[in-house]
Write a protein that holds these residues in place. Structure first.
Motif, PDB file in Angstrom:
ATOM      1  N   ALA A  49     -59.840 -64.274 -37.590  1.00 32.79           N
ATOM      2  CA  ALA A  49     -58.971 -63.517 -36.686  1.00 32.79           C
ATOM      3  C   ALA A  49     -59.797 -63.164 -35.455  1.00 32.79           C
ATOM      4  O   ALA A  49     -61.039 -63.248 -35.502  1.00 32.79           O
ATOM      5  CB  ALA A  49     -58.463 -62.255 -37.375  1.00 32.79           C
ATOM      6  N   PRO A  50     -59.165 -62.774 -34.359  1.00 29.93           N
ATOM      7  CA  PRO A  50     -59.956 -62.336 -33.204  1.00 29.93           C
ATOM      8  C   PRO A  50     -60.936 -61.232 -33.612  1.00 29.93           C
ATOM      9  O   PRO A  50     -60.578 -60.334 -34.369  1.00 29.93           O
ATOM     10  CB  PRO A  50     -58.895 -61.801 -32.232  1.00 29.93           C
ATOM     11  CG  PRO A  50     -57.651 -62.565 -32.591  1.00 29.93           C
ATOM     12  CD  PRO A  50     -57.723 -62.719 -34.089  1.00 29.93           C
ATOM     13  N   ILE A  51     -62.156 -61.309 -33.108  1.00 28.11           N
ATOM     14  CA  ILE A  51     -63.141 -60.287 -33.431  1.00 28.11           C
ATOM     15  C   ILE A  51     -62.783 -58.962 -32.759  1.00 28.11           C
ATOM     16  O   ILE A  51     -63.137 -57.896 -33.241  1.00 28.11           O
ATOM     17  CB  ILE A  51     -64.579 -60.743 -33.103  1.00 28.11           C
ATOM     18  CG1 ILE A  51     -65.597 -59.795 -33.735  1.00 28.11           C
ATOM     19  CG2 ILE A  51     -64.776 -60.943 -31.616  1.00 28.11           C
ATOM     20  CD1 ILE A  51     -66.985 -60.351 -33.860  1.00 28.11           C
ATOM     21  N   LEU A  52     -62.036 -59.031 -31.677  1.00 25.81           N
ATOM     22  CA  LEU A  52     -61.472 -57.845 -31.044  1.00 25.81           C
ATOM     23  C   LEU A  52     -59.995 -58.147 -30.787  1.00 25.81           C
ATOM     24  O   LEU A  52     -59.642 -58.799 -29.809  1.00 25.81           O
ATOM     25  CB  LEU A  52     -62.191 -57.504 -29.737  1.00 25.81           C
ATOM     26  CG  LEU A  52     -61.770 -56.207 -29.052  1.00 25.81           C
ATOM     27  CD1 LEU A  52     -62.026 -55.001 -29.953  1.00 25.81           C
ATOM     28  CD2 LEU A  52     -62.511 -56.041 -27.737  1.00 25.81           C
ATOM     29  N   PRO A  53     -59.125 -57.710 -31.693  1.00 22.41           N
ATOM     30  CA  PRO A  53     -57.697 -58.018 -31.563  1.00 22.41           C
ATOM     31  C   PRO A  53     -57.030 -57.200 -30.457  1.00 22.41           C
ATOM     32  O   PRO A  53     -57.581 -56.205 -29.970  1.00 22.41           O
ATOM     33  CB  PRO A  53     -57.138 -57.647 -32.928  1.00 22.41           C
ATOM     34  CG  PRO A  53     -58.088 -56.641 -33.478  1.00 22.41           C
ATOM     35  CD  PRO A  53     -59.429 -56.955 -32.901  1.00 22.41           C
ATOM     36  N   ALA A  54     -55.847 -57.624 -30.089  1.00 27.32           N
ATOM     37  CA  ALA A  54     -55.109 -56.999 -28.985  1.00 27.32           C
ATOM     38  C   ALA A  54     -54.940 -55.497 -29.174  1.00 27.32           C
ATOM     39  O   ALA A  54     -55.076 -54.729 -28.219  1.00 27.32           O
ATOM     40  CB  ALA A  54     -53.749 -57.675 -28.819  1.00 27.32           C
ATOM     41  N   GLU A  55     -54.669 -55.057 -30.402  1.00 26.56           N
ATOM     42  CA  GLU A  55     -54.420 -53.626 -30.620  1.00 26.56           C
ATOM     43  C   GLU A  55     -55.660 -52.763 -30.422  1.00 26.56           C
ATOM     44  O   GLU A  55     -55.555 -51.556 -30.234  1.00 26.56           O
ATOM     45  CB  GLU A  55     -53.798 -53.364 -31.994  1.00 26.56           C
ATOM     46  CG  GLU A  55     -54.614 -53.832 -33.159  1.00 26.56           C
ATOM     47  CD  GLU A  55     -54.342 -55.277 -33.572  1.00 26.56           C
ATOM     48  OE1 GLU A  55     -54.862 -55.662 -34.633  1.00 26.56           O
ATOM     49  OE2 GLU A  55     -53.639 -56.014 -32.858  1.00 26.56           O
ATOM     50  N   ALA A  56     -56.854 -53.368 -30.415  1.00 23.96           N
ATOM     51  CA  ALA A  56     -58.092 -52.612 -30.225  1.00 23.96           C
ATOM     52  C   ALA A  56     -58.770 -52.917 -28.883  1.00 23.96           C
ATOM     53  O   ALA A  56     -59.789 -52.335 -28.557  1.00 23.96           O
ATOM     54  CB  ALA A  56     -59.063 -52.921 -31.364  1.00 23.96           C
ATOM     55  N   PHE A  57     -58.178 -53.813 -28.117  1.00 30.01           N
ATOM     56  CA  PHE A  57     -58.817 -54.291 -26.886  1.00 30.01           C
ATOM     57  C   PHE A  57     -58.883 -53.209 -25.818  1.00 30.01           C
ATOM     58  O   PHE A  57     -57.907 -52.510 -25.556  1.00 30.01           O
ATOM     59  CB  PHE A  57     -58.058 -55.500 -26.335  1.00 30.01           C
ATOM     60  CG  PHE A  57     -58.734 -56.131 -25.155  1.00 30.01           C
ATOM     61  CD1 PHE A  57     -59.702 -57.098 -25.340  1.00 30.01           C
ATOM     62  CD2 PHE A  57     -58.418 -55.740 -23.870  1.00 30.01           C
ATOM     63  CE1 PHE A  57     -60.338 -57.680 -24.258  1.00 30.01           C
ATOM     64  CE2 PHE A  57     -59.052 -56.318 -22.779  1.00 30.01           C
ATOM     65  CZ  PHE A  57     -60.010 -57.289 -22.973  1.00 30.01           C
ATOM     66  N   GLU A  58     -60.057 -53.101 -25.195  1.00 31.77           N
ATOM     67  CA  GLU A  58     -60.263 -52.261 -24.013  1.00 31.77           C
ATOM     68  C   GLU A  58     -61.179 -53.019 -23.065  1.00 31.77           C
ATOM     69  O   GLU A  58     -62.085 -53.718 -23.520  1.00 31.77           O
ATOM     70  CB  GLU A  58     -60.951 -50.943 -24.380  1.00 31.77           C
ATOM     71  CG  GLU A  58     -60.163 -50.033 -25.278  1.00 31.77           C
ATOM     72  CD  GLU A  58     -60.950 -48.775 -25.632  1.00 31.77           C
ATOM     73  OE1 GLU A  58     -62.135 -48.640 -25.221  1.00 31.77           O
ATOM     74  OE2 GLU A  58     -60.390 -47.927 -26.330  1.00 31.77           O
TER      75      GLU A  58
END
Length: 118
Positions: A49-58
């Motif tokens: 999965a993305p290591i930094l998914p959309a819901e946690a992205f900053e």
């Protein structure tokens, strides 16, 4: 749509995806590193999965650390008693809140490269 971060590792010496390498993601704020994710590469050299998914992205400064030493040693790619490469940090910035950032690692026993992929 929110941004996200993906990565993968290709073993350029063997011409194969690099499976089983641990990766940690740190957010850098005010010169301090805070670990926010860790994962391991699958048989395709990618993370599941993305290591930094959309819901946690900053947006901000980040650092990926690829723990490659054990992988290189296990495949007989260290060339001697001491590993030339071991942990490989890559520090980068992400400033587009809607972009897909991809930071791959092209790995060999005596060098590596990276780029902003898609």
């Amino acid at each position: 749509m929110s941004g996200y971060l993906t990565t993968h590792i290709l073993d350029t010496a063997r011409g194969l995806p690099a499976e089983g390498i641990n990766i940690a993601l740190f957010k850098i704020e005010n010169g301090e590193r805070q670990k926010i994710a860790e994962t391991v590469t699958n048989s395709d050299g990618r993370t599941n999965a993305p290591i930094l998914p959309a819901e946690a992205f900053e947006v901000g400064q980040y650092e990926l650390v690829f723990f490659c030493g054990e992988y290189l040693e296990n495949h007989g790619l260290t060339g001697g008693n001491l590993k030339f490469l071991d942990d490989i940090p890559i520090r980068f910035g992400m400033d587009d809140p809607a972009a897909h950032y991809h930071v791959p690692l092209l790995l060999s026993p005596y060098g590596y490269s990276t780029y902003r992929g898609s």
